[in-house]
Design a protein around this motif. Structure first.
Motif, PDB file in Angstrom:
ATOM      1  N   GLU A   1      11.559  -2.573  79.833  1.00  0.00           N
ATOM      2  CA  GLU A   1      11.760  -3.462  80.965  1.00  0.00           C
ATOM      3  C   GLU A   1      13.123  -3.181  81.532  1.00  0.00           C
ATOM      4  N   ALA A   2      13.113  -2.655  82.694  1.00  0.00           N
ATOM      5  CA  ALA A   2      14.374  -2.332  83.355  1.00  0.00           C
ATOM      6  C   ALA A   2      15.276  -1.504  82.449  1.00  0.00           C
ATOM      7  N   GLY A   3      14.667  -0.575  81.793  1.00  0.00           N
ATOM      8  CA  GLY A   3      15.447   0.327  80.971  1.00  0.00           C
ATOM      9  C   GLY A   3      15.876  -0.241  79.629  1.00  0.00           C
ATOM     10  N   ALA A   4      15.483  -1.456  79.370  1.00  0.00           N
ATOM     11  CA  ALA A   4      15.881  -2.043  78.093  1.00  0.00           C
ATOM     12  C   ALA A   4      14.664  -2.237  77.212  1.00  0.00           C
ATOM     13  N   ASN A   5      14.862  -2.094  75.935  1.00  0.00           N
ATOM     14  CA  ASN A   5      13.819  -2.445  74.993  1.00  0.00           C
ATOM     15  C   ASN A   5      13.912  -3.942  74.759  1.00  0.00           C
ATOM     16  N   ALA A   6      12.988  -4.662  75.327  1.00  0.00           N
ATOM     17  CA  ALA A   6      13.006  -6.109  75.153  1.00  0.00           C
ATOM     18  C   ALA A   6      12.122  -6.480  73.975  1.00  0.00           C
ATOM     19  N   ILE A   7      12.750  -7.052  73.001  1.00  0.00           N
ATOM     20  CA  ILE A   7      12.025  -7.376  71.780  1.00  0.00           C
ATOM     21  C   ILE A   7      12.129  -8.871  71.529  1.00  0.00           C
ATOM     22  N   THR A   8      10.995  -9.461  71.266  1.00  0.00           N
ATOM     23  CA  THR A   8      11.031 -10.865  70.866  1.00  0.00           C
ATOM     24  C   THR A   8      10.687 -10.939  69.390  1.00  0.00           C
ATOM     25  N   LEU A   9      11.622 -11.473  68.675  1.00  0.00           N
ATOM     26  CA  LEU A   9      11.448 -11.604  67.242  1.00  0.00           C
ATOM     27  C   LEU A   9      11.078 -13.059  66.966  1.00  0.00           C
ATOM     28  N   GLU A  10       9.988 -13.226  66.257  1.00  0.00           N
ATOM     29  CA  GLU A  10       9.621 -14.591  65.895  1.00  0.00           C
ATOM     30  C   GLU A  10       9.881 -14.793  64.421  1.00  0.00           C
ATOM     31  N   ALA A  11      10.490 -15.915  64.116  1.00  0.00           N
ATOM     32  CA  ALA A  11      10.821 -16.198  62.722  1.00  0.00           C
ATOM     33  C   ALA A  11      10.136 -17.470  62.273  1.00  0.00           C
ATOM     34  N   LYS A  12       9.639 -17.416  61.058  1.00  0.00           N
ATOM     35  CA  LYS A  12       9.097 -18.618  60.443  1.00  0.00           C
ATOM     36  C   LYS A  12       9.450 -18.570  58.967  1.00  0.00           C
ATOM     37  N   ASN A  13       9.088 -19.609  58.254  1.00  0.00           N
ATOM     38  CA  ASN A  13       9.340 -19.633  56.810  1.00  0.00           C
ATOM     39  C   ASN A  13       8.321 -18.750  56.107  1.00  0.00           C
ATOM     40  N   PHE A  14       8.587 -17.635  55.556  1.00  0.00           N
ATOM     41  CA  PHE A  14       9.887 -17.005  55.510  1.00  0.00           C
ATOM     42  C   PHE A  14       9.699 -15.547  55.872  1.00  0.00           C
ATOM     43  N   GLU A  15       9.437 -15.320  57.099  1.00  0.00           N
ATOM     44  CA  GLU A  15       9.319 -13.926  57.532  1.00  0.00           C
ATOM     45  C   GLU A  15       9.507 -13.789  59.025  1.00  0.00           C
ATOM     46  N   PHE A  16       9.800 -12.571  59.392  1.00  0.00           N
ATOM     47  CA  PHE A  16       9.845 -12.230  60.800  1.00  0.00           C
ATOM     48  C   PHE A  16       8.501 -11.623  61.182  1.00  0.00           C
ATOM     49  N   ASN A  17       8.097 -11.821  62.410  1.00  0.00           N
ATOM     50  CA  ASN A  17       6.806 -11.259  62.804  1.00  0.00           C
ATOM     51  C   ASN A  17       6.877  -9.748  62.934  1.00  0.00           C
ATOM     52  N   THR A  18       8.060  -9.242  63.085  1.00  0.00           N
ATOM     53  CA  THR A  18       8.253  -7.802  63.199  1.00  0.00           C
ATOM     54  C   THR A  18       9.201  -7.365  62.092  1.00  0.00           C
ATOM     55  N   LYS A  19       8.738  -6.397  61.330  1.00  0.00           N
ATOM     56  CA  LYS A  19       9.578  -5.969  60.207  1.00  0.00           C
ATOM     57  C   LYS A  19      10.365  -4.717  60.562  1.00  0.00           C
ATOM     58  N   GLU A  20       9.924  -4.107  61.645  1.00  0.00           N
ATOM     59  CA  GLU A  20      10.554  -2.851  62.005  1.00  0.00           C
ATOM     60  C   GLU A  20      10.706  -2.774  63.510  1.00  0.00           C
ATOM     61  N   ILE A  21      11.888  -2.525  63.928  1.00  0.00           N
ATOM     62  CA  ILE A  21      12.138  -2.317  65.352  1.00  0.00           C
ATOM     63  C   ILE A  21      12.649  -0.895  65.502  1.00  0.00           C
ATOM     64  N   LYS A  22      11.935  -0.147  66.326  1.00  0.00           N
ATOM     65  CA  LYS A  22      12.331   1.253  66.501  1.00  0.00           C
ATOM     66  C   LYS A  22      12.823   1.478  67.910  1.00  0.00           C
ATOM     67  N   VAL A  23      13.973   2.047  67.999  1.00  0.00           N
ATOM     68  CA  VAL A  23      14.490   2.393  69.319  1.00  0.00           C
ATOM     69  C   VAL A  23      15.119   3.779  69.240  1.00  0.00           C
ATOM     70  N   LYS A  24      15.454   4.267  70.393  1.00  0.00           N
ATOM     71  CA  LYS A  24      16.108   5.569  70.424  1.00  0.00           C
ATOM     72  C   LYS A  24      17.602   5.371  70.604  1.00  0.00           C
ATOM     73  N   ASP A  55      13.804 -13.069  51.558  1.00  0.00           N
ATOM     74  CA  ASP A  55      12.710 -12.178  51.960  1.00  0.00           C
ATOM     75  C   ASP A  55      12.733 -11.884  53.451  1.00  0.00           C
ATOM     76  N   MET A  56      13.550 -12.597  54.133  1.00  0.00           N
ATOM     77  CA  MET A  56      13.547 -12.433  55.582  1.00  0.00           C
ATOM     78  C   MET A  56      14.419 -11.252  55.973  1.00  0.00           C
ATOM     79  N   VAL A  57      13.809 -10.113  55.841  1.00  0.00           N
ATOM     80  CA  VAL A  57      14.534  -8.880  56.095  1.00  0.00           C
ATOM     81  C   VAL A  57      13.670  -7.968  56.954  1.00  0.00           C
ATOM     82  N   GLY A  58      14.282  -7.303  57.855  1.00  0.00           N
ATOM     83  CA  GLY A  58      13.581  -6.288  58.637  1.00  0.00           C
ATOM     84  C   GLY A  58      14.526  -5.130  58.872  1.00  0.00           C
ATOM     85  N   LYS A  59      14.023  -4.184  59.630  1.00  0.00           N
ATOM     86  CA  LYS A  59      14.808  -2.982  59.819  1.00  0.00           C
ATOM     87  C   LYS A  59      14.881  -2.599  61.284  1.00  0.00           C
ATOM     88  N   LEU A  60      16.064  -2.326  61.706  1.00  0.00           N
ATOM     89  CA  LEU A  60      16.250  -1.732  63.022  1.00  0.00           C
ATOM     90  C   LEU A  60      16.456  -0.239  62.795  1.00  0.00           C
TER      91      LEU A  60
END
Ligand code: CU
Length: 127
Positions: free
Chosen positions: A39-62, A119-124
């Motif tokens: 979106e307009a040259g940006a990687n727009a990421i929405t991370l959702e958090a709940k007890n006890f995890e993120f909906n996305t565990k891996e975010i990949k960008v360049k 446990d609430m860990v992910g990776k960029l």
């Protein structure tokens, strides 16, 4: 008059063994797409958090990408800290930065939220 009390033992008929595999192989594989959009040259990421995890565990960008991460708490109170980039995203906030360092960086919940907090860990991943 004699009564014959026939004690008939209850015989349980064979329990119905409902054959379990009901689902026909029609399931659509909803590939859990990483919520990354250009979106307009940006990687727009929405991370959702709940007890006890993120909906996305891996975010990949360049490397060199502009990254815009929004945190939404769907349950509980969480914030995100991206190690290595030293960014903290609070609930309902967006943080934008340029991923100028390649590598793998953990993002973690930075608010102690209970038992599963660790446990609430992910990776960029910046490549
Ligand atoms: Cu937490």
């Amino acid at each position: 008059m004699k009564k014959w009390l026939g004690i008939s033992s209850l015989m349980l008929a064979l329990a119905l063994v409902a054959s379990g595999c009901g689902g026909s192989g029609d399931k659509k594989e909803s590939a859990s797409s990483p919520a990354v959009s250009d979106e307009a040259g940006a990687n727009a990421i929405t991370l959702e958090a709940k007890n006890f995890e993120f909906n996305t565990k891996e975010i990949k960008v360049k490397k060199g990408d502009k990254v815009s991460i929004t945190l939404k708490n769907t349950q509980g109170n969480h914030a995100v800290h991206i190690e290595g980039y030293d960014k903290t995203i609070k609930a309902n906030a967006t943080v934008t930065f340029v991923a100028d360092k390649a590598g793998e960086f953990n993002f973690i919940c930075s608010i102690y939220c209970g038992k599963g907090h660790d446990d609430m860990v992910g990776k960029l991943i910046v490549e």
